[in-house]
Design an enzyme around this catalytic site. Sequence first.
Site, PDB file in Angstrom:
ATOM      1  N   MET A  90       1.043  -1.347  -0.067  1.00  0.00           N
ATOM      2  CA  MET A  90       0.224   0.190   0.220  1.00  0.00           C
ATOM      3  C   MET A  90       0.996   0.730   0.052  1.00  0.00           C
ATOM      4  O   MET A  90       0.302   2.223   0.574  1.00  0.00           O
ATOM      5  CB  MET A  90      -1.031  -0.198   1.246  1.00  0.00           C
ATOM      6  N   GLY A  91       1.988   1.341  -0.324  1.00  0.00           N
ATOM      7  CA  GLY A  91       3.049   1.716  -0.669  1.00  0.00           C
ATOM      8  C   GLY A  91       3.732   2.503   0.911  1.00  0.00           C
ATOM      9  O   GLY A  91       3.378   2.045   1.697  1.00  0.00           O
ATOM     10  N   ASN A  92       4.000   3.965   0.751  1.00  0.00           N
ATOM     11  CA  ASN A  92       5.278   4.271   1.936  1.00  0.00           C
ATOM     12  C   ASN A  92       5.951   3.444   2.453  1.00  0.00           C
ATOM     13  O   ASN A  92       6.103   2.810   3.627  1.00  0.00           O
ATOM     14  CB  ASN A  92       3.871   4.474   3.538  1.00  0.00           C
ATOM     15  N   HIS A 101       8.830   1.636   3.289  1.00  0.00           N
ATOM     16  CA  HIS A 101       9.944   1.097   4.948  1.00  0.00           C
ATOM     17  C   HIS A 101      11.212  -0.191   4.290  1.00  0.00           C
ATOM     18  O   HIS A 101      11.241  -0.299   3.543  1.00  0.00           O
ATOM     19  CB  HIS A 101       9.830   1.182   5.852  1.00  0.00           C
ATOM     20  N   GLY A 108      11.165  -2.949   5.357  1.00  0.00           N
ATOM     21  CA  GLY A 108      10.363  -3.903   5.179  1.00  0.00           C
ATOM     22  C   GLY A 108      10.339  -4.253   3.921  1.00  0.00           C
ATOM     23  O   GLY A 108      10.035  -5.376   4.071  1.00  0.00           O
ATOM     24  N   HIS A 109       9.811  -3.466   3.579  1.00  0.00           N
ATOM     25  CA  HIS A 109       8.943  -3.365   2.486  1.00  0.00           C
ATOM     26  C   HIS A 109      10.370  -4.343   0.644  1.00  0.00           C
ATOM     27  O   HIS A 109       9.980  -4.316   0.270  1.00  0.00           O
ATOM     28  CB  HIS A 109       8.698  -2.319   1.346  1.00  0.00           C
ATOM     29  N   GLU A 115       5.767 -11.666   7.508  1.00  0.00           N
ATOM     30  CA  GLU A 115       5.415 -12.507   8.098  1.00  0.00           C
ATOM     31  C   GLU A 115       4.691 -11.735   9.744  1.00  0.00           C
ATOM     32  O   GLU A 115       4.628 -11.882  10.196  1.00  0.00           O
ATOM     33  CB  GLU A 115       5.783 -13.364   8.609  1.00  0.00           C
ATOM     34  N   GLN A 128      -2.268 -12.210   7.654  1.00  0.00           N
ATOM     35  CA  GLN A 128      -2.928 -12.047   6.834  1.00  0.00           C
ATOM     36  C   GLN A 128      -2.318 -12.767   5.696  1.00  0.00           C
ATOM     37  O   GLN A 128      -3.253 -13.456   4.692  1.00  0.00           O
ATOM     38  CB  GLN A 128      -2.328 -10.636   6.262  1.00  0.00           C
ATOM     39  N   ARG A 151       2.634   2.216  10.096  1.00  0.00           N
ATOM     40  CA  ARG A 151       1.668   3.336  11.512  1.00  0.00           C
ATOM     41  C   ARG A 151       2.397   3.775  11.951  1.00  0.00           C
ATOM     42  O   ARG A 151       2.496   4.418  12.923  1.00  0.00           O
ATOM     43  CB  ARG A 151       0.434   2.116  11.792  1.00  0.00           C
TER      44      ARG A 151
HETATM   45  O1  PAF Z   1      -0.116  -5.940   3.611  1.00  0.00           O
HETATM   46  C1  PAF Z   1      -0.806  -4.648   2.925  1.00  0.00           C
HETATM   47  O2  PAF Z   1       0.349  -4.014   2.799  1.00  0.00           O
HETATM   48  C2  PAF Z   1      -2.585  -4.851   2.000  1.00  0.00           C
HETATM   49  O3  PAF Z   1      -2.978  -5.621   3.339  1.00  0.00           O
HETATM   50  C3  PAF Z   1      -1.839  -5.743   0.680  1.00  0.00           C
HETATM   51  C4  PAF Z   1      -1.734  -7.462   1.033  1.00  0.00           C
HETATM   52  C5  PAF Z   1      -1.360  -4.545  -0.003  1.00  0.00           C
HETATM   53  C6  PAF Z   1      -3.215  -5.526   0.507  1.00  0.00           C
HETATM   54  O4  PAF Z   1      -4.112  -4.979   0.093  1.00  0.00           O
END
Ligand code: PAF
Length: 288
Positions: free
Chosen positions: A31-33, A35, A37-38, A151, A156, A190
């Site tokens: 969902m962008g933003n 960091h 981790g991404h 993780e 999720q 967040r």
């Molecule tokens: O974990 C997230 O950032 C979101 O829940 C995802 C998997 C991109 C779905 O919108």
Amino acid sequence: MPVLFDQLEQVSEQVAAWKQQGLRVAFVPTMGNLHKGHLQLCNTAQKHADKVIVSIYVNPLQFGENEDYASYPRTLEADQNALKSVGVDALFCPNEAVMYADGVAASTTVSVPKVAELWCGASRPGHFTGVTTVVCKLLNIVQPDVALFGEKDYQQLYIIRRMVHDLFIPVKIIGVPTQREESGLALSSRNQYLNKEERQRAAFIHELLMENKAQLTSGQRNFREMEQNAVEMLEKRGFRPDYYAICRVQDLQLATDPAETEWVILVAAHLGAARLIDNCVISLRNAV
Ligand code: PAF
């Protein structure tokens, strides 16, 4: 810069062209933003595939009415630079008209039963239907060989694996370990809702998980009492816990059997304006 797409057809054409060249494709939905981790998801993706495509889409369907959809940080330029720095190949940034052509409320949805109603699903009704719906759509658009998820969002990840398994979606799901600050605080977009003092205090969640991990490892099995103590300790430090649950790994139901050898502790707690989640897997499988 990664090549930027905003239309479904552009993505399908690019992925088809890669596949025609015999290249493997990894997908990282976000969902962008972004960091660290991404970026770790992207680095891991590169180990599993020749080409990496990331999506950035703040999905309205997974936010509750009083949640932070409107204020969720949208930082496209910084995100593009971050993705460039790790050599991501393509970025898909659809808008709402692309993802929900007939409107969000009219969209077909995908729900995983039972487990999606537990824990974050109980505190955030409809949240996981929003997640599985958008992830299903994105997987159908991109059609990657592998898709990667953090993780940190343990429930999720579990639910997405279930959806992919149940709907025979031809993709391999890879979970990537949580990235943490030095204090132990799990990285999350967040976290920026925390002030400096709260950010330091937030590290207590990880401390608590590690303490319970040590207790379970050394044979403690009074699950409900451990959870109650944890909730009280969080409250004492100014958190407003949603849940703190010692669960079975196989179905995320509360652990009850002292003979089990594997658990996951799931926690969600509010601190200031942030809702923080974290988890810890405890496996004694190799120890017995
Ligand atoms: O974990 C997230 O950032 C979101 O829940 C995802 C998997 C991109 C779905 O919108």
